[in-house]
Design a protein around this motif. Structure first.
Motif, PDB file in Angstrom:
ATOM      1  N   ILE A   6       0.842  -1.190   0.000  1.00 58.42           N
ATOM      2  CA  ILE A   6       0.000   0.000   0.000  1.00 58.42           C
ATOM      3  C   ILE A   6       0.879   1.242   0.000  1.00 58.42           C
ATOM      4  O   ILE A   6       0.650   2.192  -0.751  1.00 58.42           O
ATOM      5  CB  ILE A   6      -0.946   0.012   1.218  1.00 58.42           C
ATOM      6  CG1 ILE A   6      -1.981  -1.093   1.084  1.00 58.42           C
ATOM      7  CG2 ILE A   6      -1.641   1.363   1.362  1.00 58.42           C
ATOM      8  CD1 ILE A   6      -2.812  -1.297   2.329  1.00 58.42           C
ATOM      9  N   ASN A   7       1.916   1.247   0.835  1.00 54.49           N
ATOM     10  CA  ASN A   7       2.821   2.396   0.890  1.00 54.49           C
ATOM     11  C   ASN A   7       3.548   2.589  -0.430  1.00 54.49           C
ATOM     12  O   ASN A   7       3.720   3.718  -0.895  1.00 54.49           O
ATOM     13  CB  ASN A   7       3.827   2.233   2.027  1.00 54.49           C
ATOM     14  CG  ASN A   7       3.160   2.327   3.394  1.00 54.49           C
ATOM     15  OD1 ASN A   7       2.096   2.912   3.530  1.00 54.49           O
ATOM     16  ND2 ASN A   7       3.787   1.739   4.387  1.00 54.49           N
ATOM     17  N   ARG A 108      -7.144  12.280   3.044  1.00 54.07           N
ATOM     18  CA  ARG A 108      -7.013  11.219   2.045  1.00 54.07           C
ATOM     19  C   ARG A 108      -8.187  10.250   2.144  1.00 54.07           C
ATOM     20  O   ARG A 108      -8.801   9.903   1.132  1.00 54.07           O
ATOM     21  CB  ARG A 108      -5.700  10.472   2.266  1.00 54.07           C
ATOM     22  CG  ARG A 108      -5.507   9.279   1.361  1.00 54.07           C
ATOM     23  CD  ARG A 108      -4.366   8.420   1.864  1.00 54.07           C
ATOM     24  NE  ARG A 108      -3.903   7.490   0.846  1.00 54.07           N
ATOM     25  CZ  ARG A 108      -3.078   6.486   1.090  1.00 54.07           C
ATOM     26  NH1 ARG A 108      -2.602   6.302   2.302  1.00 54.07           N
ATOM     27  NH2 ARG A 108      -2.708   5.688   0.131  1.00 54.07           N
ATOM     28  N   MET A 109      -8.503   9.808   3.350  1.00 56.46           N
ATOM     29  CA  MET A 109      -9.628   8.882   3.527  1.00 56.46           C
ATOM     30  C   MET A 109     -10.940   9.543   3.117  1.00 56.46           C
ATOM     31  O   MET A 109     -11.795   8.907   2.497  1.00 56.46           O
ATOM     32  CB  MET A 109      -9.677   8.390   4.978  1.00 56.46           C
ATOM     33  CG  MET A 109      -8.556   7.440   5.350  1.00 56.46           C
ATOM     34  SD  MET A 109      -8.654   6.827   7.057  1.00 56.46           S
ATOM     35  CE  MET A 109     -10.169   5.858   6.975  1.00 56.46           C
ATOM     36  N   ALA A 110     -11.093  10.817   3.452  1.00 57.20           N
ATOM     37  CA  ALA A 110     -12.318  11.531   3.071  1.00 57.20           C
ATOM     38  C   ALA A 110     -12.438  11.623   1.549  1.00 57.20           C
ATOM     39  O   ALA A 110     -13.532  11.429   0.989  1.00 57.20           O
ATOM     40  CB  ALA A 110     -12.336  12.921   3.697  1.00 57.20           C
ATOM     41  N   PHE A 111     -11.326  11.899   0.861  1.00 55.76           N
ATOM     42  CA  PHE A 111     -11.351  11.983  -0.600  1.00 55.76           C
ATOM     43  C   PHE A 111     -11.706  10.624  -1.217  1.00 55.76           C
ATOM     44  O   PHE A 111     -12.454  10.558  -2.191  1.00 55.76           O
ATOM     45  CB  PHE A 111      -9.997  12.465  -1.132  1.00 55.76           C
ATOM     46  CG  PHE A 111      -9.818  13.957  -1.121  1.00 55.76           C
ATOM     47  CD1 PHE A 111     -10.577  14.780  -0.306  1.00 55.76           C
ATOM     48  CD2 PHE A 111      -8.886  14.556  -1.941  1.00 55.76           C
ATOM     49  CE1 PHE A 111     -10.410  16.167  -0.297  1.00 55.76           C
ATOM     50  CE2 PHE A 111      -8.705  15.940  -1.955  1.00 55.76           C
ATOM     51  CZ  PHE A 111      -9.472  16.738  -1.137  1.00 55.76           C
ATOM     52  N   LEU A 112     -11.153   9.553  -0.673  1.00 52.01           N
ATOM     53  CA  LEU A 112     -11.500   8.216  -1.171  1.00 52.01           C
ATOM     54  C   LEU A 112     -12.982   7.929  -0.946  1.00 52.01           C
ATOM     55  O   LEU A 112     -13.654   7.360  -1.818  1.00 52.01           O
ATOM     56  CB  LEU A 112     -10.627   7.151  -0.500  1.00 52.01           C
ATOM     57  CG  LEU A 112      -9.159   7.145  -0.905  1.00 52.01           C
ATOM     58  CD1 LEU A 112      -8.348   6.228   0.014  1.00 52.01           C
ATOM     59  CD2 LEU A 112      -8.992   6.725  -2.367  1.00 52.01           C
ATOM     60  N   VAL A 168     -11.229   1.179  -7.697  1.00 55.78           N
ATOM     61  CA  VAL A 168     -10.110   0.913  -6.797  1.00 55.78           C
ATOM     62  C   VAL A 168     -10.236   1.684  -5.483  1.00 55.78           C
ATOM     63  O   VAL A 168      -9.711   1.261  -4.447  1.00 55.78           O
ATOM     64  CB  VAL A 168      -8.770   1.224  -7.509  1.00 55.78           C
ATOM     65  CG1 VAL A 168      -8.593   2.719  -7.726  1.00 55.78           C
ATOM     66  CG2 VAL A 168      -7.609   0.650  -6.737  1.00 55.78           C
ATOM     67  N   GLN A 169     -10.962   2.805  -5.486  1.00 56.55           N
ATOM     68  CA  GLN A 169     -11.115   3.606  -4.261  1.00 56.55           C
ATOM     69  C   GLN A 169     -11.760   2.809  -3.128  1.00 56.55           C
ATOM     70  O   GLN A 169     -11.444   3.028  -1.963  1.00 56.55           O
ATOM     71  CB  GLN A 169     -11.905   4.897  -4.536  1.00 56.55           C
ATOM     72  CG  GLN A 169     -13.311   4.708  -5.027  1.00 56.55           C
ATOM     73  CD  GLN A 169     -13.407   4.602  -6.549  1.00 56.55           C
ATOM     74  OE1 GLN A 169     -12.423   4.314  -7.227  1.00 56.55           O
ATOM     75  NE2 GLN A 169     -14.589   4.848  -7.084  1.00 56.55           N
ATOM     76  N   PHE A 170     -12.665   1.895  -3.447  1.00 56.48           N
ATOM     77  CA  PHE A 170     -13.313   1.084  -2.414  1.00 56.48           C
ATOM     78  C   PHE A 170     -12.280   0.190  -1.725  1.00 56.48           C
ATOM     79  O   PHE A 170     -12.238   0.115  -0.494  1.00 56.48           O
ATOM     80  CB  PHE A 170     -14.430   0.228  -3.026  1.00 56.48           C
ATOM     81  CG  PHE A 170     -15.644   1.005  -3.447  1.00 56.48           C
ATOM     82  CD1 PHE A 170     -16.682   1.228  -2.552  1.00 56.48           C
ATOM     83  CD2 PHE A 170     -15.760   1.518  -4.732  1.00 56.48           C
ATOM     84  CE1 PHE A 170     -17.814   1.950  -2.932  1.00 56.48           C
ATOM     85  CE2 PHE A 170     -16.879   2.237  -5.124  1.00 56.48           C
ATOM     86  CZ  PHE A 170     -17.912   2.453  -4.220  1.00 56.48           C
ATOM     87  N   SER A 175      -8.335  -0.690   2.778  1.00 56.18           N
ATOM     88  CA  SER A 175      -6.973  -1.096   3.132  1.00 56.18           C
ATOM     89  C   SER A 175      -6.258  -0.080   4.011  1.00 56.18           C
ATOM     90  O   SER A 175      -5.459  -0.459   4.869  1.00 56.18           O
ATOM     91  CB  SER A 175      -6.143  -1.322   1.858  1.00 56.18           C
ATOM     92  OG  SER A 175      -6.667  -2.387   1.102  1.00 56.18           O
ATOM     93  N   VAL A 176      -6.517   1.223   3.789  1.00 55.91           N
ATOM     94  CA  VAL A 176      -5.786   2.239   4.562  1.00 55.91           C
ATOM     95  C   VAL A 176      -6.438   2.517   5.918  1.00 55.91           C
ATOM     96  O   VAL A 176      -5.777   3.045   6.819  1.00 55.91           O
ATOM     97  CB  VAL A 176      -5.611   3.561   3.777  1.00 55.91           C
ATOM     98  CG1 VAL A 176      -4.829   3.316   2.505  1.00 55.91           C
ATOM     99  CG2 VAL A 176      -6.936   4.239   3.506  1.00 55.91           C
ATOM    100  N   ALA A 177      -7.703   2.163   6.083  1.00 54.86           N
ATOM    101  CA  ALA A 177      -8.389   2.430   7.356  1.00 54.86           C
ATOM    102  C   ALA A 177      -7.679   1.773   8.546  1.00 54.86           C
ATOM    103  O   ALA A 177      -7.454   2.437   9.566  1.00 54.86           O
ATOM    104  CB  ALA A 177      -9.850   2.004   7.274  1.00 54.86           C
ATOM    105  N   PRO A 178      -7.307   0.481   8.467  1.00 54.56           N
ATOM    106  CA  PRO A 178      -6.607  -0.118   9.613  1.00 54.56           C
ATOM    107  C   PRO A 178      -5.267   0.556   9.909  1.00 54.56           C
ATOM    108  O   PRO A 178      -4.878   0.683  11.072  1.00 54.56           O
ATOM    109  CB  PRO A 178      -6.399  -1.580   9.187  1.00 54.56           C
ATOM    110  CG  PRO A 178      -7.433  -1.836   8.147  1.00 54.56           C
ATOM    111  CD  PRO A 178      -7.605  -0.530   7.436  1.00 54.56           C
ATOM    112  N   ASP A 179      -4.559   0.994   8.870  1.00 53.96           N
ATOM    113  CA  ASP A 179      -3.284   1.697   9.085  1.00 53.96           C
ATOM    114  C   ASP A 179      -3.500   2.980   9.876  1.00 53.96           C
ATOM    115  O   ASP A 179      -2.627   3.408  10.635  1.00 53.96           O
ATOM    116  CB  ASP A 179      -2.620   2.041   7.743  1.00 53.96           C
ATOM    117  CG  ASP A 179      -2.006   0.825   7.078  1.00 53.96           C
ATOM    118  OD1 ASP A 179      -1.917  -0.231   7.739  1.00 53.96           O
ATOM    119  OD2 ASP A 179      -1.616   0.924   5.902  1.00 53.96           O
TER     120      ASP A 179
END
Length: 197
Positions: A6-7, A108-112, A168-170, A175-179
């Motif tokens: 992801i990174n 970033r999460m809000a934009f996704l 892909v945004q879903f 994937s980034v939420a747990p991080d």
């Protein structure tokens, strides 16, 4: 996809956006110079100018949504400008509520989430982004929706057999939420869709 992947994908996204914004900016500067010269303005130049503006706005949006996240703060004016420019001329209006600077990872999460709602509201509507005491709520309001249960299932941790590039945004948001040590919550109602974290 593991955290390191992801990174790596985020760094690739940042690099692509960084490398594309310069030539697009140069084209825009060239158009401004043409506008100041005796060059005849016409529909061709208008079309080029509009296209460059749209491309620049989308790249700015993608740089936040798909680029590397950090604790660096993004001010309200910058976020509102990016959202306004990227939605200009479209069927959706986005209202961004937070008044204070917010960490880049949260924006970033809000934009996704905005992109997830954009996919589910193809006929237009209004998206409201709020943050109260660190809890984000991104809600889409429209009388007509097109909700793909499989895609929304991704936000709840379910798997899908195949994922199109347009969706892909879903997968990335899930994937980034747990991080970010956040749990995604969704709500699907007849005229309101909501993603919270």
């Amino acid at each position: 996809m593991g955290q390191s992947n992801i990174n790596l994908a985020a760094l690739i996204g940042s690099r692509i956006c960084h490398d594309l914004i310069s030539p697009i900016g140069a084209i825009n500067n060239g158009l401004e110079l043409l506008g100041m010269s005796d060059a005849r303005e016409g529909p061709e130049l208008e079309l080029i100018s509009e296209s460059v503006g749209n491309a620049s706005a989308r790249i700015r949006f993608f740089r936040i949504a798909y680029g590397a996240a950090s604790d660096q703060s993004l001010g309200r004016a910058e976020v509102v400008s990016i959202l306004s420019d990227s939605m200009h001329g479209g069927r959706l209006q986005v209202a961004y509520g937070p008044l204070d600077p917010q960490p880049r990872w949260a924006v970033r999460m809000a934009f996704l989430a905005v992109q997830c709602l954009e996919t589910s509201l193809p006929y237009g509507g209004r998206i409201e982004v709020t943050c109260v005491d660190g809890r984000w709520d991104i809600s889409g309001h429209s009388a007509k929706q097109s909700v793909d249960q499989g895609l929304w299932g991704l936000l709840a941790g379910k798997e899908v057999d195949e994922l199109a590039p347009a969706h892909v945004q879903f997968a990335l948001l899930a994937s980034v939420a747990p991080d970010a040590q956040r749990k995604l919550q969704t709500d699907i109602a007849p005229e309101r869709l909501s993603i919270r974290f």
